[in-house]
Design a protein around this motif. Structure first.
Motif, short mmCIF file in Angstrom:
data_model
loop_
_atom_site.label_atom_id
_atom_site.label_comp_id
_atom_site.label_asym_id
_atom_site.label_seq_id
_atom_site.Cartn_x
_atom_site.Cartn_y
_atom_site.Cartn_z
N PRO A 1 29.43 35.78 38.57
CA PRO A 1 30.23 36.71 38.25
C PRO A 1 31.77 35.91 38.52
CG PRO A 1 29.37 37.51 40.34
CD PRO A 1 28.69 36.33 39.71
N ILE A 2 32.69 36.06 37.68
CA ILE A 2 34.02 35.36 37.58
C ILE A 2 35.12 36.43 37.41
CG2 ILE A 2 35.50 33.66 36.56
CD1 ILE A 2 32.77 32.42 37.58
N VAL A 3 35.99 36.48 38.65
CA VAL A 3 37.16 37.07 38.33
C VAL A 3 38.33 36.51 38.34
CG1 VAL A 3 38.78 38.96 39.74
CG2 VAL A 3 36.11 38.89 39.82
N VAL A 4 39.18 36.99 37.31
CA VAL A 4 40.29 36.35 37.02
C VAL A 4 41.55 37.03 37.32
CG1 VAL A 4 41.78 35.25 35.13
CG2 VAL A 4 39.15 35.12 35.00
N LEU A 5 42.76 36.74 37.80
CA LEU A 5 43.73 37.58 37.97
C LEU A 5 45.07 36.63 38.33
CD1 LEU A 5 43.97 38.37 41.82
CD2 LEU A 5 41.58 37.43 40.93
N PRO A 6 46.20 37.02 37.65
CA PRO A 6 47.42 36.36 37.88
C PRO A 6 47.70 36.05 39.11
CG PRO A 6 47.88 38.26 36.58
CD PRO A 6 46.42 38.52 37.37
N VAL A 7 48.74 34.99 39.79
CA VAL A 7 48.86 34.61 41.06
C VAL A 7 50.18 35.19 41.35
CG1 VAL A 7 50.10 32.65 40.60
CG2 VAL A 7 48.64 32.69 42.80
N GLU B 1 49.29 44.94 47.76
CA GLU B 1 48.71 45.03 49.17
C GLU B 1 47.34 44.64 48.97
OE1 GLU B 1 50.90 45.50 51.34
OE2 GLU B 1 52.54 46.43 50.01
N LEU B 2 46.92 44.57 50.38
CA LEU B 2 45.65 43.89 50.81
C LEU B 2 44.30 44.69 49.84
CD1 LEU B 2 44.11 41.48 52.28
CD2 LEU B 2 43.88 43.19 54.00
N ASP B 3 44.64 45.95 49.77
CA ASP B 3 43.72 46.92 49.13
C ASP B 3 43.43 46.68 47.74
OD1 ASP B 3 43.17 48.27 51.32
OD2 ASP B 3 44.39 49.99 50.80
N TYR B 4 44.46 45.76 47.25
CA TYR B 4 44.16 45.28 45.79
C TYR B 4 43.04 44.27 45.58
CZ TYR B 4 45.54 42.44 41.74
OH TYR B 4 45.73 41.62 40.61
N PHE B 5 42.98 43.42 46.45
CA PHE B 5 42.21 42.48 46.79
C PHE B 5 40.82 42.88 47.11
CE2 PHE B 5 46.07 39.90 46.92
CZ PHE B 5 45.87 39.17 45.61
N LYS B 6 40.54 44.15 48.00
CA LYS B 6 39.46 44.56 48.29
C LYS B 6 38.88 45.19 47.15
CE LYS B 6 40.80 45.56 53.32
NZ LYS B 6 41.03 46.54 54.10
N GLN B 7 39.74 45.80 46.24
CA GLN B 7 38.94 46.55 44.97
C GLN B 7 38.59 45.26 44.04
OE1 GLN B 7 41.90 50.38 44.61
NE2 GLN B 7 40.30 49.95 42.98
N VAL B 8 39.29 44.16 43.98
CA VAL B 8 39.06 42.93 43.20
C VAL B 8 37.56 42.52 43.52
CG1 VAL B 8 39.21 40.56 42.75
CG2 VAL B 8 41.29 42.36 42.71
N MET B 9 37.31 42.56 44.90
CA MET B 9 35.96 42.15 45.37
C MET B 9 34.77 43.13 44.97
SD MET B 9 36.79 39.45 46.62
CE MET B 9 38.18 38.56 47.50
N GLU B 10 35.09 44.34 44.44
CA GLU B 10 34.24 45.22 43.87
C GLU B 10 33.76 44.93 42.45
OE1 GLU B 10 35.70 49.05 44.64
OE2 GLU B 10 35.90 48.82 46.92
N LEU B 11 34.60 44.31 41.79
CA LEU B 11 34.19 43.96 40.34
C LEU B 11 33.05 43.55 40.14
CD1 LEU B 11 38.04 42.92 39.26
CD2 LEU B 11 36.98 45.43 38.97
N PRO B 12 32.52 42.61 40.81
CA PRO B 12 31.14 41.88 40.20
C PRO B 12 30.12 42.99 40.56
CG PRO B 12 32.38 40.44 41.71
CD PRO B 12 32.98 41.71 41.74
N PHE B 13 29.98 43.94 41.53
CA PHE B 13 29.15 44.82 41.61
C PHE B 13 29.15 45.76 40.37
CE2 PHE B 13 28.34 49.39 42.94
CZ PHE B 13 27.02 49.36 43.42
N ILE B 14 30.43 46.24 40.15
CA ILE B 14 30.32 47.21 38.71
C ILE B 14 29.96 46.51 37.52
CG2 ILE B 14 32.20 48.49 37.36
CD1 ILE B 14 33.87 48.76 40.11
N LEU B 15 30.09 45.25 37.35
CA LEU B 15 29.71 44.49 36.29
C LEU B 15 28.12 44.42 36.19
CD1 LEU B 15 30.70 42.33 33.93
CD2 LEU B 15 30.04 40.47 35.80
N SER B 16 27.44 44.28 37.60
CA SER B 16 26.00 44.04 37.56
C SER B 16 25.53 45.84 37.36
CB SER B 16 25.65 43.84 38.88
OG SER B 16 24.32 43.60 38.95
N LEU C 1 37.33 45.56 33.90
CA LEU C 1 39.01 45.26 34.27
C LEU C 1 39.19 46.37 35.22
CD1 LEU C 1 40.16 45.61 30.53
CD2 LEU C 1 39.12 43.73 31.43
N MET C 2 40.26 45.88 35.90
CA MET C 2 41.04 46.68 36.90
C MET C 2 42.44 46.90 36.54
SD MET C 2 41.46 46.21 41.15
CE MET C 2 42.81 45.38 41.20
N GLY C 3 42.70 48.19 36.16
CA GLY C 3 44.07 48.66 35.98
C GLY C 3 44.97 49.31 36.97
#
Length: 456
Positions: free
Chosen positions: A109-115, A120-135, A143-145
């Motif tokens: 799983p690949i996650v792409v995001l702007p730099v 806040e840190l919670d943003y990246f905590k939710q980013v880490m959940e994306l592969p689970f949802i993908l699977s 996507l994360m909106g």
């Protein structure tokens, strides 16, 4: 999972502090926990470090930004774009880099995001959940909106259906709207639409298959060779908006792209940065990168920015229109951060005989070196003003210290290494003083020593 940070930007919306080299993610105007100024890049990298994600994170950037990235966050794996071709090409190149150079599996799983987003840190905590949802969802894209807090017209919107509260797999995505009117944005928000913040998650094989269907190369080196032939198109337009199997989750915390002086001023919260003072100023921000004091009195709702590249005085509300009025003022950068240190242009002039003269103040880190190189169109004179170093011309090395003057002729191979921190004034003279007039033979000093053997 692997994370790809996209480092793009032309730097025009935050002129004169930013430029093609120093885009907004490199501007050190945010205060960290130690009350030191840091850039958005440094902030994002620090947040990823808190989640132990550095090992799996890669940055995709143009060659002109690579030195600035290394200067600010140290050695990090960078996927170098041969040229800027928008986000689809950048994500494709980075994906094939992970497949062929890093050796990732097609199911990775690949996650792409702007730099360059302020979160806040919670943003990246939710980013880490994306592969689970993908699977779990078996979707092709996740996507994360961002949950909107006002009807903005400058963002794209993700149209969703279903309830995020009823499912741990987020929303179904039914479409996209790009930069609606304020009235339309209000209706979109009422229907549950999210701001599109450019965060994508997919399996590596999904992107490879898309390249194959487009009859584009599916190996890294072949794609690099044909990079200039890839359409300049965003990943949203080329991939996301053509896909039917998409899920999205919502992020409800703080998110801002800080893309205008107005939005940046709201976040910075300091009336004065740099040498000078701001007195009796109301809701105004003053930034001074010059070595002369800047003093302001009685300003209201203004942004004042003074840098070697130019001076801006603007009402904050009008700063959104800056990009449309600075076209004729986008010359060469007057300040630049490199892997070995930084330089600041002190003077530039064109002489009566047609020759150009450029004067720089160069500062180098201890132990760093400038590559072994030569120029066809210019000569250089270096005057050492602080520190100790060694200079090589052709295959001869000399030790240098304050007061020493070194002349470099056109077509002469040369390099310099800082033994201690080193400062020098560099005067370039030639018909054209451009960065493209550099032919490099060795980047690292150790390679140079091995290859030719230094003679004292």
């Amino acid at each position: 999972m692997k994370i790809i940070l996209l480092s793009g930007g032309s730097g025009k919306r935050l002129w004169p502090m930013s430029n093609d080299i120093r885009s907004k993610q490199f501007l050190k105007v945010l205060q960290n926990k130690e009350n030191r100024y840091e850039s958005m890049l440094q902030r994002v990298w620090s947040q990823l470090g808190e989640l132990d994600a550095h090992t799996n994170t890669f940055i995709c950037a143009s060659s002109s930004q690579m030195d600035a990235i290394t200067f600010q966050i140290g050695n990090v794996r960078i996927v170098e774009e041969p040229e800027r071709r928008d986000t689809f090409a950048a994500i494709a190149l980075s994906s094939l880099y992970l497949l062929d150079i890093v050796g990732c599996d097609v199911n990775e799983p690949i996650v792409v995001l702007p730099v360059d987003h302020f979160v806040e840190l919670d943003y990246f905590k939710q980013v880490m959940e994306l592969p689970f949802i993908l699977s779990e969802s078996e979707a092709n894209l996740v996507l994360m909106g961002v949950t909107p807090d006002h009807p903005a017209s400058k963002f794209g919107y993700i149209l969703t259906e279903g309830s995020n509260d009823c499912s741990h797999l987020g929303f179904n995505v039914k479409g996209f709207i790009e930069k609606p009117s304020k009235e339309f944005a209000i209706r979109l928000i009422e229907s549950g639409a999210l701001w599109n913040c450019g965060v994508f998650c997919f399996r590596l094989g999904y992107l490879v298959n898309h390249l194959s269907l487009k009859k584009l190369p599916t190996d890294y080196y072949s794609l690099r060779k044909t990079y200039s032939q890839i359409d300049k198109i965003s990943f949203d337009y080329e991939v996301v908006e053509k896909e039917n199997s998409i899920r999205a989750i919502s992020y409800t915390g703080e998110w801002n792209d800080l893309g205008t002086w107005d939005s940046l001023a709201q976040r910075v919260g300091h009336s004065m940065i740099g040498l000078g003072s701001s007195n009796d100023c109301d809701r105004s921000m003053v930034i001074n990168e010059l070595n002369i004091p800047l003093v302001t009195f009685g300003l209201k709702d203004l942004v004042v920015v003074a840098t070697p590249d130019g001076i801006l005085v603007s009402n904050k509300a009008y700063s959104e229109n800056l990009k449309s009025v600075i076209g004729e003022f986008t010359g060469r950068p007057m300040y630049e951060e490199r892997r070995w240190g930084l330089y600041r242009v002190l003077d530039y002039q064109r002489l009566a005989d047609g020759q150009a003269v450029l004067t720089k103040l160069v500062e180098m880190f201890p132990g760093s070196n400038i590559s072994y190189q030569r120029h066809q169109l210019r000569s250089e004179v270096w005057t050492i003003i602080e520190g100790l170093g060694e200079v090589i011309r052709d295959d001869h090395v000399i030790q240098v210290s304050p007061g020493d003057v070194v002349r470099i002729y056109a077509e002469q191979w040369h390099g310099i290494r800082a033994i201690t921190g080193l400062k020098l004034v560099e005067v370039q003279r030639g018909t054209e003083l451009i960065e493209e007039d550099i032919e490099r033979k060795f980047i690292n000093w150790s390679e140079l020593e091995i290859a030719i053997g230094l003679q004292t």
